[in-house]
Design an enzyme around this catalytic site. Structure first.
Site, PDB file in Angstrom:
ATOM      1  N   HIS A  55       0.861  -1.198   0.000  1.00 49.40           N
ATOM      2  CA  HIS A  55       0.000   0.000   0.000  1.00 49.40           C
ATOM      3  C   HIS A  55       0.888   1.235   0.000  1.00 49.40           C
ATOM      4  O   HIS A  55       1.494   1.589   1.013  1.00 49.40           O
ATOM      5  CB  HIS A  55      -0.901  -0.022   1.254  1.00 49.40           C
ATOM      6  CG  HIS A  55      -1.930   1.060   1.269  1.00 49.40           C
ATOM      7  ND1 HIS A  55      -3.282   0.791   1.281  1.00 49.40           N
ATOM      8  CD2 HIS A  55      -1.825   2.413   1.276  1.00 49.40           C
ATOM      9  CE1 HIS A  55      -3.956   1.933   1.310  1.00 49.40           C
ATOM     10  NE2 HIS A  55      -3.085   2.928   1.302  1.00 49.40           N
ATOM     11  N   HIS A  57       1.281   5.322  -1.894  1.00 51.41           N
ATOM     12  CA  HIS A  57       0.783   6.385  -2.789  1.00 51.41           C
ATOM     13  C   HIS A  57       1.976   7.028  -3.496  1.00 51.41           C
ATOM     14  O   HIS A  57       2.537   8.022  -3.014  1.00 51.41           O
ATOM     15  CB  HIS A  57       0.024   7.440  -1.989  1.00 51.41           C
ATOM     16  CG  HIS A  57      -1.230   6.937  -1.362  1.00 51.41           C
ATOM     17  ND1 HIS A  57      -2.474   7.143  -1.912  1.00 51.41           N
ATOM     18  CD2 HIS A  57      -1.431   6.188  -0.252  1.00 51.41           C
ATOM     19  CE1 HIS A  57      -3.395   6.567  -1.150  1.00 51.41           C
ATOM     20  NE2 HIS A  57      -2.787   5.969  -0.135  1.00 51.41           N
ATOM     21  N   GLN A 151      -9.838   9.193  -4.208  1.00 49.04           N
ATOM     22  CA  GLN A 151      -9.471   9.852  -2.945  1.00 49.04           C
ATOM     23  C   GLN A 151     -10.589  10.747  -2.406  1.00 49.04           C
ATOM     24  O   GLN A 151     -10.822  10.798  -1.211  1.00 49.04           O
ATOM     25  CB  GLN A 151      -8.201  10.684  -3.167  1.00 49.04           C
ATOM     26  CG  GLN A 151      -7.753  11.498  -1.969  1.00 49.04           C
ATOM     27  CD  GLN A 151      -7.191  10.653  -0.848  1.00 49.04           C
ATOM     28  OE1 GLN A 151      -6.048  10.226  -0.876  1.00 49.04           O
ATOM     29  NE2 GLN A 151      -7.998  10.409   0.184  1.00 49.04           N
ATOM     30  N   HIS A 213      -9.660   1.619   0.722  1.00 50.46           N
ATOM     31  CA  HIS A 213      -9.326   2.333   1.957  1.00 50.46           C
ATOM     32  C   HIS A 213     -10.583   2.224   2.816  1.00 50.46           C
ATOM     33  O   HIS A 213     -11.608   2.838   2.512  1.00 50.46           O
ATOM     34  CB  HIS A 213      -9.049   3.806   1.664  1.00 50.46           C
ATOM     35  CG  HIS A 213      -7.679   4.099   1.170  1.00 50.46           C
ATOM     36  ND1 HIS A 213      -7.219   3.641  -0.027  1.00 50.46           N
ATOM     37  CD2 HIS A 213      -6.657   4.810   1.741  1.00 50.46           C
ATOM     38  CE1 HIS A 213      -5.964   4.074  -0.185  1.00 50.46           C
ATOM     39  NE2 HIS A 213      -5.607   4.772   0.860  1.00 50.46           N
ATOM     40  N   GLU A 216     -10.722   4.048   7.762  1.00 50.10           N
ATOM     41  CA  GLU A 216      -9.480   4.677   8.244  1.00 50.10           C
ATOM     42  C   GLU A 216      -9.856   5.820   9.179  1.00 50.10           C
ATOM     43  O   GLU A 216      -9.703   7.004   8.865  1.00 50.10           O
ATOM     44  CB  GLU A 216      -8.607   5.184   7.078  1.00 50.10           C
ATOM     45  CG  GLU A 216      -7.210   5.564   7.559  1.00 50.10           C
ATOM     46  CD  GLU A 216      -6.290   6.072   6.457  1.00 50.10           C
ATOM     47  OE1 GLU A 216      -6.739   6.174   5.299  1.00 50.10           O
ATOM     48  OE2 GLU A 216      -5.120   6.362   6.770  1.00 50.10           O
ATOM     49  N   ASP A 312       2.548   3.313   2.792  1.00 53.51           N
ATOM     50  CA  ASP A 312       1.454   4.266   2.588  1.00 53.51           C
ATOM     51  C   ASP A 312       1.945   5.602   2.024  1.00 53.51           C
ATOM     52  O   ASP A 312       1.622   5.953   0.904  1.00 53.51           O
ATOM     53  CB  ASP A 312       0.663   4.477   3.882  1.00 53.51           C
ATOM     54  CG  ASP A 312      -0.764   4.945   3.629  1.00 53.51           C
ATOM     55  OD1 ASP A 312      -1.115   5.167   2.460  1.00 53.51           O
ATOM     56  OD2 ASP A 312      -1.521   5.075   4.590  1.00 53.51           O
ATOM     57  N   TRP A 318      -0.270  13.696   4.148  1.00 55.91           N
ATOM     58  CA  TRP A 318      -0.838  12.838   5.185  1.00 55.91           C
ATOM     59  C   TRP A 318       0.194  12.507   6.262  1.00 55.91           C
ATOM     60  O   TRP A 318      -0.138  12.221   7.380  1.00 55.91           O
ATOM     61  CB  TRP A 318      -1.359  11.536   4.559  1.00 55.91           C
ATOM     62  CG  TRP A 318      -2.627  11.721   3.789  1.00 55.91           C
ATOM     63  CD1 TRP A 318      -3.881  11.375   4.208  1.00 55.91           C
ATOM     64  CD2 TRP A 318      -2.783  12.280   2.485  1.00 55.91           C
ATOM     65  NE1 TRP A 318      -4.802  11.709   3.246  1.00 55.91           N
ATOM     66  CE2 TRP A 318      -4.155  12.261   2.183  1.00 55.91           C
ATOM     67  CE3 TRP A 318      -1.901  12.815   1.538  1.00 55.91           C
ATOM     68  CZ2 TRP A 318      -4.679  12.731   0.979  1.00 55.91           C
ATOM     69  CZ3 TRP A 318      -2.408  13.311   0.342  1.00 55.91           C
ATOM     70  CH2 TRP A 318      -3.780  13.260   0.066  1.00 55.91           C
TER      71      TRP A 318
END
Ligand code: FE2
Length: 423
Positions: A55, A57, A151, A213, A216, A312, A318
């Site tokens: 996972h 991005h 997203q 996702h 979360e 991630d 983030w």
């Protein structure tokens, strides 16, 4: 040309110490594997299959150091809002360059397989097009699965007449490998539920994997994983499905959690936890005690439910740190989830290797087995326990029998004299 690696400690091959490679494949893993044109002495070091980042991005890589945007609250939801404005000014070439740099960084630590969560809530699908092109461009050296990840939501997002749901479908038509989703970020739980059902419909229609996702958040009312699991179980699609994060599942009560774990096991659904990122993002509304924000990783391991770790984020809106070094992720994850029992250390590397390969459904071409592509890494430790305890470096990454990189172990002996007097 035949290559032989000798004096190896081979993960989950307790009685083997040699690897014979020919034409990019493992020909033999055992002892006295035969003659070779070249022999490499690993001096007892640990051989693992390559790291799998389940996972990540890639399209957000280093956006966190752009002075134009700052996540003041440090929350996931502010990051999502900021990103929506920022991404509009990015070209495909800029995005491709960012993704290439991210892949280079990650690969330098021994990762050869990435599931790339890629934002598709953009009418031009800039990130998706960039990720698909880089996936194909680098496929000999790194395997990337692209997730069409909305997203900003499937139903909460609508720009230039295109909804997030429509853009997910368009991304799948362009060649994305997995259907993504973010039900806890839709504007209502009803839309969240509908998004989960639509994710499963799209996956079946286009014969794609699913990676959502999911939950979360620390909110125990966020239980979309229950719906996702039920939907994929009905369709016999559990093994093709991954629920990423599921942070709220770490906060729900035990009676609910243990009932659900029975159902997860029945469906075969997979999980991914992102230890560093969720330790950082969750528990933000807690005072003390403050929740860890991670899903029930140890319980999944104990119940034979497949779970993997992912990085991630690398310096994005983030999460302000991260390197792509999965040894760091494993180390944080083991501490946060208490996977440090005697029986855990010998198998903990599964969390960043085999378990990720299983959810990516690449097991037929991944792993230390004769006949498979000769992809592996070498760690600077004599066994899994020492590798974890000392968080050692990856010294070499081999792909189809050829080095992607190899580093020299420190050339000098450490001289430590704790009794030395300072003059
Ligand atoms: Fe993510």
């Amino acid at each position: 040309m035949k290559k032989k690696f000798i004096n190896a400690t081979i993960y989950k091959h307790d009685h083997a110490s040699e690897i014979l490679v020919e034409d990019g494949k493992f020909v033999a893993i055992g002892n006295n594997v035969g003659e070779a044109d070249e022999t490499i002495d690993l001096q007892g070091r640990l051989v693992l299959p390559p790291y799998v980042d389940s996972h990540l991005h890639l399209d957000y890589y280093f956006t966190g150091q752009d002075d134009k945007i700052k996540n003041e609250s440090g929350t996931l939801f502010e990051a999502i809002d900021l990103w929506n404005d920022y991404k509009k000014g990015t070209t495909k070439e800029e995005m491709k360059e960012r993704i290439r740099r991210a892949v280079h960084d990650v690969a330098s630590y021994g990762t050869q397989f990435i599931r790339a969560q890629t934002d598709c809530t953009d009418p031009n699908l800039t990130g998706i097009k960039a990720a698909l092109e880089v996936r194909d461009e680098l496929k000999d050296n790194i395997t990337i699965q692209v997730v069409a990840f909305p997203q900003n939501g499937m139903y909460s997002y609508n720009e230039e007449g295109k909804s997030g749901r429509d853009l997910v479908e368009e991304a799948l038509q362009l060649g994305a490998d997995c259907v993504g989703g973010i039900p806890h970020n839709e504007w209502s739980s009803e839309e969240g539920k509908e998004s989960v059902k639509e994710i499963v419909r799209l996956a079946i229609k286009y014969n794609k994997l699913i990676d959502v996702h999911c939950d979360e958040t620390d909110d125990v009312q966020s239980r979309f994983v229950e719906i996702l699991n039920a939907e994929v179980m009905k369709q016999g699609y559990g093994k093709s499905t991954t629920a990423s994060h599921t942070c709220s599942f770490g906060s729900v009560d035990d009676s609910y959690a243990f009932r659900m774990m029975g159902l997860f096991r029945k469906s075969g659904i997979n999980f991914v936890a992102c230890p560093t990122e969720n330790l950082f993002l969750q528990g933000r509304q807690d005072t003390y005690p403050k929740r860890r924000g991670l899903t029930r990783v140890k319980e999944f391991v104990d119940h034979d439910i497949n779970v993997a770790f992912g990085q991630d984020s690398i310096v994005d809106l983030w999460y302000p740190a991260g390197s792509g070094n999965l040894m760091n992720i494993l180390d944080n994850g083991l501490h946060a989830t208490q996977l440090m029992r005697e029986q855990d250390f010998p198998r903990n590397f599964d969390l960043i290797t085999y378990n990720g390969a299983k959810l990516m459904q690449i097991e037929d071409r991944y792993g230390l087995d004769e006949g498979k592509p000769a992809n592996f890494i070498v760690l600077d430790a004599p066994n899994p326990f020492e590798a974890q305890r000392r968080r050692v470096e990856c010294l070499a990454s081999i792909r189809n029998g050829e080095y992607l990189f190899h580093k020299k172990s420190p050339a000098y002996e450490t001289e430590l004299d704790i009794n030395r007097q300072t003059k």
